[in-house]
Design a protein around this motif. Structure first.
Motif, PDB file in Angstrom:
ATOM      1  N   LYS A  44      14.370  62.006 -35.293  1.00 28.06           N
ATOM      2  CA  LYS A  44      15.482  61.055 -35.397  1.00 28.06           C
ATOM      3  C   LYS A  44      16.813  61.737 -35.140  1.00 28.06           C
ATOM      4  N   ASN A  45      16.846  63.039 -35.308  1.00 32.29           N
ATOM      5  CA  ASN A  45      18.102  63.760 -35.134  1.00 32.29           C
ATOM      6  C   ASN A  45      18.473  63.916 -33.657  1.00 32.29           C
ATOM      7  N   CYS A  46      17.500  64.400 -32.841  1.00 34.05           N
ATOM      8  CA  CYS A  46      17.821  64.639 -31.427  1.00 34.05           C
ATOM      9  C   CYS A  46      17.098  63.671 -30.494  1.00 34.05           C
ATOM     10  N   GLY A  47      16.163  62.867 -31.007  1.00 35.41           N
ATOM     11  CA  GLY A  47      15.526  61.835 -30.199  1.00 35.41           C
ATOM     12  C   GLY A  47      14.466  62.338 -29.242  1.00 35.41           C
ATOM     13  N   THR A  48      13.867  63.499 -29.500  1.00 35.52           N
ATOM     14  CA  THR A  48      12.844  64.016 -28.594  1.00 35.52           C
ATOM     15  C   THR A  48      11.460  63.926 -29.226  1.00 35.52           C
ATOM     16  N   TYR A  49      10.465  63.826 -28.368  1.00 35.17           N
ATOM     17  CA  TYR A  49       9.075  63.886 -28.793  1.00 35.17           C
ATOM     18  C   TYR A  49       8.299  64.665 -27.747  1.00 35.17           C
ATOM     19  N   GLN A  50       7.634  65.716 -28.155  1.00 34.75           N
ATOM     20  CA  GLN A  50       6.874  66.597 -27.273  1.00 34.75           C
ATOM     21  C   GLN A  50       7.723  67.050 -26.083  1.00 34.75           C
ATOM     22  N   LYS A  59      23.655  56.572 -27.785  1.00 40.21           N
ATOM     23  CA  LYS A  59      23.932  55.272 -27.184  1.00 40.21           C
ATOM     24  C   LYS A  59      24.875  54.409 -28.015  1.00 40.21           C
ATOM     25  N   LYS A  60      24.649  54.367 -29.328  1.00 39.36           N
ATOM     26  CA  LYS A  60      25.404  53.441 -30.177  1.00 39.36           C
ATOM     27  C   LYS A  60      26.763  53.981 -30.603  1.00 39.36           C
ATOM     28  N   LEU A  61      27.047  55.244 -30.254  1.00 39.86           N
ATOM     29  CA  LEU A  61      28.290  55.851 -30.722  1.00 39.86           C
ATOM     30  C   LEU A  61      29.434  55.598 -29.744  1.00 39.86           C
ATOM     31  N   THR A  62      30.662  55.701 -30.248  1.00 40.41           N
ATOM     32  CA  THR A  62      31.820  55.612 -29.369  1.00 40.41           C
ATOM     33  C   THR A  62      31.952  56.929 -28.616  1.00 40.41           C
ATOM     34  N   LYS A  63      32.826  56.947 -27.619  1.00 37.54           N
ATOM     35  CA  LYS A  63      32.945  58.146 -26.777  1.00 37.54           C
ATOM     36  C   LYS A  63      33.354  59.367 -27.586  1.00 37.54           C
ATOM     37  N   ARG A  64      34.274  59.154 -28.532  1.00 38.67           N
ATOM     38  CA  ARG A  64      34.750  60.263 -29.355  1.00 38.67           C
ATOM     39  C   ARG A  64      33.610  60.789 -30.240  1.00 38.67           C
ATOM     40  N   GLU A  65      32.860  59.844 -30.834  1.00 35.67           N
ATOM     41  CA  GLU A  65      31.730  60.239 -31.685  1.00 35.67           C
ATOM     42  C   GLU A  65      30.650  60.948 -30.877  1.00 35.67           C
ATOM     43  N   GLN A  66      30.429  60.443 -29.635  1.00 34.46           N
ATOM     44  CA  GLN A  66      29.418  61.062 -28.752  1.00 34.46           C
ATOM     45  C   GLN A  66      29.742  62.521 -28.505  1.00 34.46           C
ATOM     46  N   LYS A  67      31.026  62.790 -28.234  1.00 27.86           N
ATOM     47  CA  LYS A  67      31.452  64.157 -27.934  1.00 27.86           C
ATOM     48  C   LYS A  67      31.170  65.065 -29.129  1.00 27.86           C
ATOM     49  N   LYS A  68      31.530  64.570 -30.315  1.00 27.25           N
ATOM     50  CA  LYS A  68      31.339  65.332 -31.545  1.00 27.25           C
ATOM     51  C   LYS A  68      29.849  65.581 -31.792  1.00 27.25           C
ATOM     52  N   ARG A  69      29.051  64.523 -31.631  1.00 30.02           N
ATOM     53  CA  ARG A  69      27.605  64.582 -31.904  1.00 30.02           C
ATOM     54  C   ARG A  69      26.905  65.531 -30.922  1.00 30.02           C
ATOM     55  N   ARG A  70      27.332  65.456 -29.656  1.00 31.60           N
ATOM     56  CA  ARG A  70      26.737  66.322 -28.623  1.00 31.60           C
ATOM     57  C   ARG A  70      26.937  67.789 -28.983  1.00 31.60           C
ATOM     58  N   LYS A  71      28.151  68.066 -29.469  1.00 24.72           N
ATOM     59  CA  LYS A  71      28.483  69.438 -29.866  1.00 24.72           C
ATOM     60  C   LYS A  71      27.587  69.881 -31.027  1.00 24.72           C
ATOM     61  N   GLU A  72      27.428  68.998 -32.012  1.00 23.26           N
ATOM     62  CA  GLU A  72      26.584  69.303 -33.173  1.00 23.26           C
ATOM     63  C   GLU A  72      25.146  69.600 -32.745  1.00 23.26           C
TER      64      GLU A  72
END
Ligand code: ZN
Length: 94
Positions: A44-50, A59-72
């Motif tokens: 659920k954290n990074c959305g990957t499976y195998q 997808k559901k985040l705003t652009k600013r949140e996306q940038k922050k989340r991507r960095k994390e």
């Protein structure tokens, strides 16, 4: 209203309840980000499976949140890579 015909003993009640205890979850580690995940489920954290991305977690985040989340996520990924996998001896200690 149905009523019990006879009293059940403490022993009988306790025997019935002996199977009700919660079990410890068998958690695995996400190979990409290192988070604890349920086996056979997408992370659920990074959305990957195998090794494939199956959920777009940004997808559901705003652009600013996306940038922050991507960095994390990138930081978590690097941290997961630098952590050495446990050897058999270390696993038995834990
Ligand atoms: Zn992950």
């Amino acid at each position: 209203m149905p009523l019990p015909k006879q009293k059940h003993t403490k022993s009988r009640r306790n025997r019935r309840r002996s199977h009700l205890a919660l079990k410890v979850l068998a958690l695995a580690k996400c190979p990409k980000c290192g988070q604890a995940i349920l086996p056979h489920r997408a992370c659920k954290n990074c959305g990957t499976y195998q090794g494939r991305e199956v959920i777009d977690v940004l997808k559901k985040l705003t652009k600013r949140e996306q940038k922050k989340r991507r960095k994390e996520l990138q930081e978590q990924e690097e941290q997961a890579k630098t952590e050495k996998p446990l050897s058999a001896e270390e696993m038995s200690k834990k």
